[in-house]
Design an enzyme around this catalytic site. Structure first.
Site, PDB file in Angstrom:
ATOM      1  N   HIS A  75      -3.082   6.905   1.676  1.00 52.27           N
ATOM      2  CA  HIS A  75      -3.430   5.635   1.166  1.00 52.27           C
ATOM      3  C   HIS A  75      -4.912   5.553   1.620  1.00 52.27           C
ATOM      4  O   HIS A  75      -5.403   5.770   2.993  1.00 52.27           O
ATOM      5  CB  HIS A  75      -2.514   4.604   1.760  1.00 52.27           C
ATOM      6  CG  HIS A  75      -3.203   3.231   1.614  1.00 52.27           C
ATOM      7  ND1 HIS A  75      -3.711   2.651   0.505  1.00 52.27           N
ATOM      8  CD2 HIS A  75      -3.344   2.100   2.655  1.00 52.27           C
ATOM      9  CE1 HIS A  75      -4.174   1.426   0.670  1.00 52.27           C
ATOM     10  NE2 HIS A  75      -4.127   1.326   1.860  1.00 52.27           N
ATOM     11  N   CYS A  96       0.838  -1.211  -0.008  1.00 51.76           N
ATOM     12  CA  CYS A  96      -0.164   0.084   0.221  1.00 51.76           C
ATOM     13  C   CYS A  96       0.766   1.229  -0.041  1.00 51.76           C
ATOM     14  O   CYS A  96       0.474   2.254  -0.372  1.00 51.76           O
ATOM     15  CB  CYS A  96      -0.954  -0.048   1.084  1.00 51.76           C
ATOM     16  SG  CYS A  96      -1.970  -1.400   1.279  1.00 51.76           S
ATOM     17  N   ASN A 103     -10.300  -0.128  -1.003  1.00 52.98           N
ATOM     18  CA  ASN A 103      -8.827  -0.081  -0.721  1.00 52.98           C
ATOM     19  C   ASN A 103      -8.298  -0.889  -1.941  1.00 52.98           C
ATOM     20  O   ASN A 103      -8.360  -2.022  -2.297  1.00 52.98           O
ATOM     21  CB  ASN A 103      -8.424  -0.998   0.471  1.00 52.98           C
ATOM     22  CG  ASN A 103      -6.750  -1.095   0.692  1.00 52.98           C
ATOM     23  OD1 ASN A 103      -6.245  -0.773   0.061  1.00 52.98           O
ATOM     24  ND2 ASN A 103      -6.792  -1.218   1.898  1.00 52.98           N
TER      25      ASN A 103
END
Length: 311
Positions: A237, A113, A267
């Site tokens: 993020h 990530c 996500n």
């Protein structure tokens, strides 16, 4: 040249929209439960035959078109991803081939990530060192390939997509110094092991981000030569609104547009920052030249962030 600057961005997301209501027919969950815990309403899921390099190529094509560049000028391609199936060739080489580039350096980075901020830093460093002049930086993931669709704790989180930016040498630095690092004792907190599925210790990651990230984000601002009040945008993020909103508040970014793309994209790991930033730039929600905080965190446990000037 004294640095690099972001010229343009582009993003790509698959057509299929997976809503919370549809997920509720697959696992024991519901819209209220998902939104109250992570803030996600829907996410995009790639078709079975839609591969990582294809999504990366589509985002890159858009970024190059927005930059108005001749593809032959690009001499560095770096792709951040943790969902490439093949060991070799890497995704960067495949994207370069799809684009018909000349002979660029082409490499992949896997820090999950936080990958995009790592990739952006390496491109900036290459330009500063004179090893490149124009770079293509891509974040792309197909997390749906590594998702257990019977596990309600993880399947509600993930989405697929790609984001890209074009970076070029500049007399004025438009990308600030990177602040990056890792937490080795939390290396198992976020995992995709072997041919397995995405798994994480969500509570430990949440505790770390909410307690440790504000100070690191402030360090990024300091190294970038600004105070948080001057930020025009904050693009973290896109993991969880319960992380994003409190961090922006603790940071003191009172005048910034805060990216909340997680609501509609889920996500997307290394793709989340460039997708969210590309949308904000496309909609002109951040003034040209305004300082923007980019900050990624996740698998490893790793983190990286920098200040850029909005194109």
């Amino acid at each position: 040249m004294t640095g690099s600057r972001v010229v343009a961005l582009g993003h790509y997301q698959p057509e299929r929209v997976l809503t919370n209501a549809e997920l509720a027919t697959m696992v024991d969950t519901n819209d209220e439960w998902i939104q109250s815990r992570v803030g996600i309403k829907e996410r995009r899921i790639a078709a079975p035959d839609e591969q990582v390099d294809e999504m990366a190529w589509r985002a890159a094509e858009k970024a190059i078109a927005n930059a108005g560049l001749d593809k032959a000028e690009i001499d560095y391609v770096v792709v951040a991803t943790c969902t490439a199936i093949d060991r070799s060739p890497n995704i960067a080489a495949r994207v370069a081939a799809r684009l018909g580039l000349g002979h660029p350096a082409a490499l992949d980075i896997n820090t999950a990530c936080s990958g995009f901020s790592h990739a952006l830093a390496t491109a900036d460093h290459a330009i500063r060192a004179g090893a490149a002049s124009k770079a293509l930086v891509i974040g792309v993931e197909k997390l749906s390939d590594f998702t257990d669709w019977t596990d309600r704790t993880t399947c509600v989180l993930v989405g697929d997509g790609a984001g890209a930016l074009v970076l070029e040498a500049s007399d004025e630095a438009g990308v600030g110094p990177v602040v990056w690092g890792s937490v080795p004792e939390m290396s198992d907190a976020v995992r995709i092991e072997g041919g397995g599925k995405f798994a994480q210790n969500g509570q430990s990651v949440f505790r770390w981000t909410t307690t440790q990230l504000p100070a690191i984000a402030k360090e990024v601002c300091e190294k970038g030569g600004i105070v948080p009040e001057d930020l025009g945008g904050v693009v973290l993020h896109q993991a969880n609104l319960r992380i994003i909103d409190p961090l922006a508040k603790k940071l003191g970014a009172i005048n910034a547009v805060v990216a909340r793309d997680v609501v509609e994209s889920g996500n997307t790991s290394a793709a989340s920052i460039p997708i969210a930033l590309s949308k904000l730039v496309e909609r002109r929600e951040i003034p040209v030249g305004a300082p923007v905080l980019l900050f990624g965190f996740g698998g490893g446990l790793s983190y990286a962030g920098q200040i850029i000037r909005c194109p």
